[in-house]
Design a protein around this motif. Structure first.
Motif, PDB file in Angstrom:
ATOM      1  N   PRO A 106       0.834  -1.208   0.000  1.00  0.00           N
ATOM      2  CA  PRO A 106       0.000   0.000   0.000  1.00  0.00           C
ATOM      3  C   PRO A 106       0.870   1.260   0.000  1.00  0.00           C
ATOM      4  CG  PRO A 106      -0.502  -1.409   1.914  1.00  0.00           C
ATOM      5  CD  PRO A 106       0.658  -2.027   1.201  1.00  0.00           C
ATOM      6  N   CYS A 107       0.285   2.347  -0.437  1.00  0.00           N
ATOM      7  CA  CYS A 107       1.005   3.625  -0.519  1.00  0.00           C
ATOM      8  C   CYS A 107       1.583   4.018   0.842  1.00  0.00           C
ATOM      9  CB  CYS A 107       0.046   4.703  -1.007  1.00  0.00           C
ATOM     10  SG  CYS A 107       0.748   6.351  -1.005  1.00  0.00           S
ATOM     11  N   PRO A 108       2.877   4.396   0.882  1.00  0.00           N
ATOM     12  CA  PRO A 108       3.488   4.789   2.158  1.00  0.00           C
ATOM     13  C   PRO A 108       2.939   6.107   2.700  1.00  0.00           C
ATOM     14  CG  PRO A 108       5.028   5.115   0.359  1.00  0.00           C
ATOM     15  CD  PRO A 108       3.846   4.401  -0.224  1.00  0.00           C
ATOM     16  N   PHE A 109       2.281   6.877   1.852  1.00  0.00           N
ATOM     17  CA  PHE A 109       1.787   8.179   2.299  1.00  0.00           C
ATOM     18  C   PHE A 109       0.340   8.116   2.773  1.00  0.00           C
ATOM     19  CE2 PHE A 109       4.966   8.870  -1.028  1.00  0.00           C
ATOM     20  CZ  PHE A 109       5.949   9.414  -0.221  1.00  0.00           C
ATOM     21  N   CYS A 110      -0.507   7.371   2.053  1.00  0.00           N
ATOM     22  CA  CYS A 110      -1.933   7.402   2.400  1.00  0.00           C
ATOM     23  C   CYS A 110      -2.519   6.014   2.587  1.00  0.00           C
ATOM     24  CB  CYS A 110      -2.710   8.157   1.321  1.00  0.00           C
ATOM     25  SG  CYS A 110      -2.946   7.208  -0.192  1.00  0.00           S
ATOM     26  N   GLY A 111      -1.749   4.967   2.329  1.00  0.00           N
ATOM     27  CA  GLY A 111      -2.298   3.624   2.477  1.00  0.00           C
ATOM     28  C   GLY A 111      -3.124   3.164   1.286  1.00  0.00           C
ATOM     29  N   GLY A 112      -3.189   3.988   0.244  1.00  0.00           N
ATOM     30  CA  GLY A 112      -3.979   3.665  -0.940  1.00  0.00           C
ATOM     31  C   GLY A 112      -3.402   2.489  -1.733  1.00  0.00           C
ATOM     32  N   GLU A 113      -4.200   2.002  -2.658  1.00  0.00           N
ATOM     33  CA  GLU A 113      -3.783   0.869  -3.474  1.00  0.00           C
ATOM     34  C   GLU A 113      -2.841   1.332  -4.585  1.00  0.00           C
ATOM     35  OE1 GLU A 113      -6.296  -2.469  -5.711  1.00  0.00           O
ATOM     36  OE2 GLU A 113      -7.197  -1.748  -3.853  1.00  0.00           O
TER      37      GLU A 113
ATOM     38  N   ARG B 255       2.286   3.729  -9.163  1.00  0.00           N
ATOM     39  CA  ARG B 255       1.561   4.907  -8.662  1.00  0.00           C
ATOM     40  C   ARG B 255       0.528   4.506  -7.616  1.00  0.00           C
ATOM     41  NH1 ARG B 255       2.655   8.756 -12.494  1.00  0.00           N
ATOM     42  NH2 ARG B 255       2.566   8.105 -14.665  1.00  0.00           N
ATOM     43  N   CYS B 256       0.178   5.478  -6.779  1.00  0.00           N
ATOM     44  CA  CYS B 256      -0.926   5.298  -5.833  1.00  0.00           C
ATOM     45  C   CYS B 256      -2.212   5.753  -6.510  1.00  0.00           C
ATOM     46  CB  CYS B 256      -0.679   6.129  -4.583  1.00  0.00           C
ATOM     47  SG  CYS B 256      -2.107   6.171  -3.490  1.00  0.00           S
ATOM     48  N   ALA B 257      -3.236   4.894  -6.473  1.00  0.00           N
ATOM     49  CA  ALA B 257      -4.511   5.222  -7.106  1.00  0.00           C
ATOM     50  C   ALA B 257      -5.241   6.324  -6.341  1.00  0.00           C
ATOM     51  CB  ALA B 257      -5.386   3.978  -7.185  1.00  0.00           C
ATOM     52  N   GLN B 258      -4.860   6.512  -5.097  1.00  0.00           N
ATOM     53  CA  GLN B 258      -5.603   7.438  -4.242  1.00  0.00           C
ATOM     54  C   GLN B 258      -5.003   8.838  -4.219  1.00  0.00           C
ATOM     55  OE1 GLN B 258      -7.863   5.664  -0.863  1.00  0.00           O
ATOM     56  NE2 GLN B 258      -6.183   6.638   0.242  1.00  0.00           N
ATOM     57  N   CYS B 259      -3.695   8.947  -3.942  1.00  0.00           N
ATOM     58  CA  CYS B 259      -3.089  10.275  -3.803  1.00  0.00           C
ATOM     59  C   CYS B 259      -2.153  10.608  -4.957  1.00  0.00           C
ATOM     60  CB  CYS B 259      -2.359  10.401  -2.472  1.00  0.00           C
ATOM     61  SG  CYS B 259      -0.777   9.543  -2.401  1.00  0.00           S
ATOM     62  N   GLY B 260      -1.875   9.634  -5.830  1.00  0.00           N
ATOM     63  CA  GLY B 260      -1.069   9.939  -7.010  1.00  0.00           C
ATOM     64  C   GLY B 260       0.435   9.896  -6.799  1.00  0.00           C
TER      65      GLY B 260
HETATM   66 ZN   LIG Z   1      -1.209   7.393  -1.738  1.00  0.00          ZN
END
Ligand SMILES: [Zn+2]
Length: 142
Positions: free
Chosen positions: A6-13, A26-31
């Protein structure tokens, strides 16, 4: 290929973008995005695929430790998004901090979840719940 963390910044996928020359994760949530990686040519002639290079770079990025948040931390997070693990459910919520200038019942942290429910931090703790800055890994199966 190794699984994307998961994204290290927001936990997004995370997902990968690949073209004929390069690959990115890339993070699908925060980019958040890795650099673009090309296939890596080892001196022995073997090739590491660009997708493997981009996945490795993404997964090596250290995620900050995701400990349960304290009242002290939550007071500084007014308006921020948190993850609550509560009554066997995990979901995102928003922090609202109401200081109580009258002093009759103290300061309160309210967390409003995705479904519109609102709980105080005390209620969550008293029912065995926890609040995290990000979704803890593996929590979705709980
Ligand atoms: Zn993210």
């Amino acid at each position: 290929m190794e699984e994307l963390k998961p994204c290290p910044f927001c936990g997004g996928e995370a997902w990968q973008e690949v073209n004929s020359k390069k690959a990115w994760t890339r993070c699908a949530q925060c980019g958040a995005t890795t650099a673009g990686f090309q296939d890596f040519h080892n001196t022995d002639g073997s090739i590491i695929d660009r997708r493997v290079m981009a996945a490795g770079a993404w997964n090596r990025r250290a995620a900050p430790e995701n400990k349960p948040l304290t009242l002290y931390q939550l007071r500084q997070m007014d308006g921020e998004r948190v993850w609550t693990q509560f009554r066997g459910l995990g979901m995102y919520g928003l922090v609202a901090y109401h200081s109580d200038p009258d002093g009759d019942d103290g300061d309160d942290i309210y967390i409003t979840n995705n479904l519109g429910g609102r709980s105080t931090f005390e209620e969550i703790l008293s029912q065995g719940g926890m609040v995290y800055a990000r979704r803890p890994e593996g929590s979705e199966t709980k």
